[in-house]
Design an enzyme around this catalytic site. Structure first.
Site, short mmCIF file in Angstrom:
data_model
loop_
_atom_site.label_atom_id
_atom_site.label_comp_id
_atom_site.label_asym_id
_atom_site.label_seq_id
_atom_site.Cartn_x
_atom_site.Cartn_y
_atom_site.Cartn_z
CB SER A 159 11.45 -21.55 -27.57
OG SER A 159 10.59 -20.44 -27.64
CG HIS A 186 12.60 -16.51 -25.55
ND1 HIS A 186 11.78 -17.23 -24.70
CD2 HIS A 186 12.63 -17.20 -26.72
CE1 HIS A 186 11.34 -18.31 -25.34
NE2 HIS A 186 11.83 -18.30 -26.56
#
Length: 386
Positions: free
Chosen positions: A165, A282
């Protein structure tokens, strides 16, 4: 040499003008972004690292670049993301002049004392998205200075890197694709935008442990239906992080996660544990954060990575600067396919040696996950913690 080019690029930077007001300007003048919604069910639910019916040579080898030398003399560097932070990170780095200089430069750019937040917190402040993301990025890059002092060959012989990420941006800075100062500003925009998106849509994340007969996909779909039946607007529930076999992280609306917690047995879920995060990262609930992030990214003069950097979106390496510009914004709303990325990085023919792996930054989560995905590769993994 990668080590010299990294150091030169990192410290030949100047703080950009305008201060923190530029962040709000980007948020107020968001650009349009397309292609944030998965187009096929495969985009949303695929867990295999390669399509059914294909061989390793057809799939994995085409997605990763492996040097023609003894793998034991090469390395892969991994960078953690948000969630790895802890109060006190950085205390082992202040005695390294280059690392201390990095914290000072970051503080000048970000307009807050990064090292103080890392060392003293408080926990609530460090865990806040707007402070956490820049702090983890700086702590990870500063830890590279520690690795450079202790094992310089690990950087010189690094042929591939990836980050979880937020860590993907750290990897791109390390690989020379994004300048350090502009990367910090980019992460500041990302963090602020994700915080605002979280404030606008109540959501969260939960780790889900399950067995071969569990029905994770059905559970998520049923959770969304349950929310719609009760009048929840635009509910979300989907797999956001593919970690390792029988372990995923689900992101979704607050009501959807409550449904999963109370209905776990119905779908064969062995455990549903909430994560201490402020939003459904996400997932589509972060859609508003994509716009200012892309606007900020468009202002950066990107370079082709010096080494392979693998994308969270599909695990494949970036082909060049323009591929980074197109692909990186998708990461905010697409699942992190970390398990797939590890397959691509570490798939080897039987009897082949593995490269050394260095997890550089706070925590040990990535080497722990690697052990679940590829135990032999994890035997050659090391942690470089700040």
């Amino acid at each position: 040499m990668l080590l010299r080019r990294f150091s030169r690029r990192l410290f030949c930077t100047k703080p950009p003008p305008g201060g923190s007001s530029n962040v709000q300007e980007l948020l107020d003048n968001a650009a349009t972004f397309e292609d944030i919604t998965p187009k096929t069910p495969d985009d949303e639910w695929a867990t295999l690292p390669y399509p059914e019916g294909t061989s390793y040579r057809q799939s994995q080898a085409a997605k990763s670049r492996k040097p023609k030398k003894d793998p034991r003399k090469t390395s892969i560097i991994l960078f953690p993301g948000q969630g790895a932070q802890f109060v006190g990170m950085g205390k082992d780095l202040v005695k390294i002049p280059s690392a201390k200089d990095m914290f000072s430069l970051a503080s000048e750019i970000l307009k807050f004392d990064v090292l103080k937040v890392c060392l003293e917190g408080p926990v609530a402040k460090l865990n806040s998205t707007r402070y956490c993301q820049p702090a983890v990025l700086v702590a990870s890059l500063a830890a590279l200075e520690k690795l450079k002092e202790e094992r310089p060959a690990a950087i010189d012989e690094c042929y591939a890197t990836a980050g979880f990420s937020l860590g993907e941006i750290t990897a791109l800075i390390f690989a020379g694709s994004i300048p350090f100062d502009q990367g910090l500003r980019l992460v500041q925009v990302r963090a602020e935008a994700m915080q605002l998106a979280s404030d606008a849509a109540a959501g969260g994340m939960a780790t889900v442990l399950y067995g071969p007969d569990s029905k994770v996909g059905q559970a998520c779909l049923r959770a969304k239906e349950w929310c719609i039946e009760r009048g929840v607007e635009n509910p979300e529930c989907l797999v956001a992080n593919y970690l390792y076999p029988h372990c995923k992280v689900v992101a979704g609306s607050e009501e959807a996660l409550k449904f999963l917690e109370t209905s776990a047995k119905e779908f064969g879920l062995r455990r549903v544990k909430r994560l201490p995060v402020s939003g459904a990262f996400h997932s589509s609930l972060m859609e508003a954060a994509v716009l200012p992030f892309r606007r900020a990214l468009d202002k950066i003069e990107l370079s082709d990575p010096l080494i392979s950097v693998h994308s969270n979106v599909d695990g494949k390496r970036y082909r060049g600067a323009e591929h980074v510009r197109k692909q990186l914004p998708k990461q905010i709303v697409r699942p992190v396919r970390w398990e797939q990325t590890l397959h691509i990085l570490y798939e080897r023919a039987q009897g082949t040696y593995f490269p050394r792996t260095f997890e550089v930054g706070p925590g040990r989560a990535l080497t722990t996950i690697l052990k679940q995905v590829n135990a032999k590769a994890a035997d050659h993994a090391f942690n470089i913690s700040p």
